[in-house]
Design a protein around this motif. Structure first.
Motif, PDB file in Angstrom:
ATOM      1  N   TYR A 183       1.436 -14.513  28.969  1.00  0.00           N
ATOM      2  CA  TYR A 183       1.977 -15.586  29.793  1.00  0.00           C
ATOM      3  C   TYR A 183       1.461 -15.449  31.226  1.00  0.00           C
ATOM      4  N   GLN A 235       5.508 -17.720  40.804  1.00  0.00           N
ATOM      5  CA  GLN A 235       6.808 -17.488  41.428  1.00  0.00           C
ATOM      6  C   GLN A 235       6.701 -17.770  42.921  1.00  0.00           C
ATOM      7  N   TYR A 267       2.784 -16.874  34.993  1.00  0.00           N
ATOM      8  CA  TYR A 267       3.862 -17.531  35.719  1.00  0.00           C
ATOM      9  C   TYR A 267       3.487 -17.671  37.194  1.00  0.00           C
ATOM     10  N   ARG A 319       8.688  -3.957  42.987  1.00  0.00           N
ATOM     11  CA  ARG A 319       8.423  -3.652  41.574  1.00  0.00           C
ATOM     12  C   ARG A 319       8.437  -4.940  40.768  1.00  0.00           C
ATOM     13  N   GLY A 320       7.807  -4.898  39.624  1.00  0.00           N
ATOM     14  CA  GLY A 320       7.749  -6.096  38.785  1.00  0.00           C
ATOM     15  C   GLY A 320       9.052  -6.350  38.065  1.00  0.00           C
ATOM     16  N   LEU A 321       9.130  -7.509  37.447  1.00  0.00           N
ATOM     17  CA  LEU A 321      10.285  -7.869  36.646  1.00  0.00           C
ATOM     18  C   LEU A 321      10.420  -6.941  35.446  1.00  0.00           C
ATOM     19  N   ASN A 332      10.040 -23.983  26.027  1.00  0.00           N
ATOM     20  CA  ASN A 332       9.518 -22.662  26.329  1.00  0.00           C
ATOM     21  C   ASN A 332      10.410 -22.014  27.382  1.00  0.00           C
ATOM     22  N   PHE A 333       9.992 -20.904  27.897  1.00  0.00           N
ATOM     23  CA  PHE A 333      10.837 -20.125  28.790  1.00  0.00           C
ATOM     24  C   PHE A 333      11.081 -20.841  30.112  1.00  0.00           C
ATOM     25  N   GLN A 341       0.912 -20.233  28.179  1.00  0.00           N
ATOM     26  CA  GLN A 341       1.167 -19.194  27.189  1.00  0.00           C
ATOM     27  C   GLN A 341       0.009 -19.159  26.203  1.00  0.00           C
ATOM     28  N   PHE A 395       6.207  -7.507  32.351  1.00  0.00           N
ATOM     29  CA  PHE A 395       5.533  -8.147  33.480  1.00  0.00           C
ATOM     30  C   PHE A 395       4.643  -7.176  34.241  1.00  0.00           C
ATOM     31  N   GLY A 396       3.547  -7.705  34.730  1.00  0.00           N
ATOM     32  CA  GLY A 396       2.704  -6.971  35.657  1.00  0.00           C
ATOM     33  C   GLY A 396       3.271  -7.043  37.060  1.00  0.00           C
ATOM     34  N   PRO A 397       2.623  -6.351  38.013  1.00  0.00           N
ATOM     35  CA  PRO A 397       3.126  -6.315  39.390  1.00  0.00           C
ATOM     36  C   PRO A 397       2.911  -7.610  40.157  1.00  0.00           C
ATOM     37  N   LEU A 456       6.794 -20.922  34.216  1.00  0.00           N
ATOM     38  CA  LEU A 456       5.732 -20.717  33.243  1.00  0.00           C
ATOM     39  C   LEU A 456       4.597 -21.707  33.460  1.00  0.00           C
ATOM     40  N   PHE A 487      13.244 -19.859  33.727  1.00  0.00           N
ATOM     41  CA  PHE A 487      13.983 -18.841  34.471  1.00  0.00           C
ATOM     42  C   PHE A 487      14.916 -19.507  35.476  1.00  0.00           C
ATOM     43  N   GLY A 488      16.043 -18.861  35.727  1.00  0.00           N
ATOM     44  CA  GLY A 488      16.923 -19.300  36.791  1.00  0.00           C
ATOM     45  C   GLY A 488      16.372 -18.892  38.148  1.00  0.00           C
ATOM     46  N   PRO A 489      17.035 -19.335  39.218  1.00  0.00           N
ATOM     47  CA  PRO A 489      16.533 -19.073  40.572  1.00  0.00           C
ATOM     48  C   PRO A 489      16.778 -17.645  41.057  1.00  0.00           C
ATOM     49  N   GLY A 490      17.586 -16.900  40.325  1.00  0.00           N
ATOM     50  CA  GLY A 490      17.843 -15.519  40.716  1.00  0.00           C
ATOM     51  C   GLY A 490      19.133 -15.356  41.502  1.00  0.00           C
ATOM     52  N   PHE A 503      17.462 -12.158  37.245  1.00  0.00           N
ATOM     53  CA  PHE A 503      17.070 -13.466  36.740  1.00  0.00           C
ATOM     54  C   PHE A 503      17.556 -13.646  35.311  1.00  0.00           C
ATOM     55  N   GLN A 545      12.384 -18.494  44.462  1.00  0.00           N
ATOM     56  CA  GLN A 545      12.590 -19.187  43.194  1.00  0.00           C
ATOM     57  C   GLN A 545      12.342 -18.241  42.024  1.00  0.00           C
ATOM     58  N   GLY A 546      12.770 -18.675  40.849  1.00  0.00           N
ATOM     59  CA  GLY A 546      12.461 -17.924  39.646  1.00  0.00           C
ATOM     60  C   GLY A 546      11.050 -18.214  39.174  1.00  0.00           C
ATOM     61  N   PRO A 547      10.512 -17.369  38.318  1.00  0.00           N
ATOM     62  CA  PRO A 547       9.169 -17.621  37.785  1.00  0.00           C
ATOM     63  C   PRO A 547       9.119 -18.934  37.005  1.00  0.00           C
TER      64      PRO A 547
END
Lengths: 116, 114
Positions: free
Chosen positions: A33, A37, A35, B42-44, B101-102, A48, A107-109, A45, B104-107, B90, A41-43
């Motif tokens: 995937y 961000q 994304y 750090r990542g998710l 599909n996926f 995919q 997830f990557g960094p 998509l 995500f919320g705003p956190g 999140f 905000q949230g990621p």
């Protein structure tokens, strides 16, 4: 087990320039995937892949964004030309299994892109 | 269309107290539900997921979440908060119908105060 690798970690470009991001998923993960961000905000998509095929690119701005996963492993995401609103962190994630979303994502960094 | 709401931008809790981070969702059909955590620099990271079965799911670091279909909620909980739990959380949903599909919320930023 090595995690998801992304490069570069940071990139600053001027608007209308092009940029590319690279992702190497966890070995054996068929699903990949990308994304976007935006700060606060949230990621979101973008695309995919299942192996080297596109499963969902409905939210990818195809006039300027493109992505590929030629051999079903590494992937690149490209923006050409970039706009100011593309400033964001671009996250790559991978997971086991099929297209159904059953498995958790790793997830990557991320790559932090700043467009000036 | 799918959507995820996390009604609180920030949650503050004292160390040792129970914590709850709220999540509500909207999908067509049944959902897969996930919680991820993002620590500074750090990542998710995956915490837990609901796929099917028992409505109470347990995850990493002592976290758990309860799937409530009638209220379309998937709140994250922990009986006793640690300062090290301070992070950005999140909620994510994936609808199982075609074309979903996926999302995500705003956190929600959790701060655990010593």
């Amino acid at each position: 087990e090595a995690g998801v690798a992304q490069s570069p970690r940071y990139k600053i470009i001027e608007k209308r320039q092009s940029v590319a991001f690279w992702c190497n998923p966890i070995s054996g993960h068929a699903t990949l995937y990308w994304y976007q961000q935006i700060l606060g905000q949230g990621p979101k998509l973008l695309i995919q892949f299942q192996n080297n095929g596109v499963v969902d690119d409905s939210q990818l701005p195809k006039d300027r964004f493109s992505a590929e996963r030629l051999k079903g492993v590494d992937s690149t995401l490209k923006i050409q030309p970039a706009k100011l609103e593309d400033s964001a962190v671009y996250l790559c994630a991978s997971s086991l299994g099929g297209t159904g979303g059953l498995y958790e994502q790793y997830f990557g960094p991320g790559t932090r892109l700043t467009v000036t | 269309a799918q959507s995820v709401a996390q009604p609180e931008d920030q949650v503050n809790v004292a160390e040792g107290n129970p914590l709850t981070v709220k999540c509500t969702y909207s999908v067509s059909g049944n959902p897969y539900l996930f919680w991820y955590v993002q620590y500074p620099n750090r990542g998710l990271q995956f915490l837990l997921k609901y796929i099917t079965g028992d409505n109470l799911v347990k995850g990493s670091y002592g976290f758990e979440a309860e799937f409530n279909k009638s209220q379309t909620s998937f709140h994250l909980k922990k009986p006793s908060a640690l300062v090290s739990d301070s992070a950005l959380y999140f909620c994510a949903v994936r609808g199982l119908n075609y074309g979903q599909n996926f999302v995500f919320g705003p956190g929600t930023r959790l701060s655990v105060l010593p």
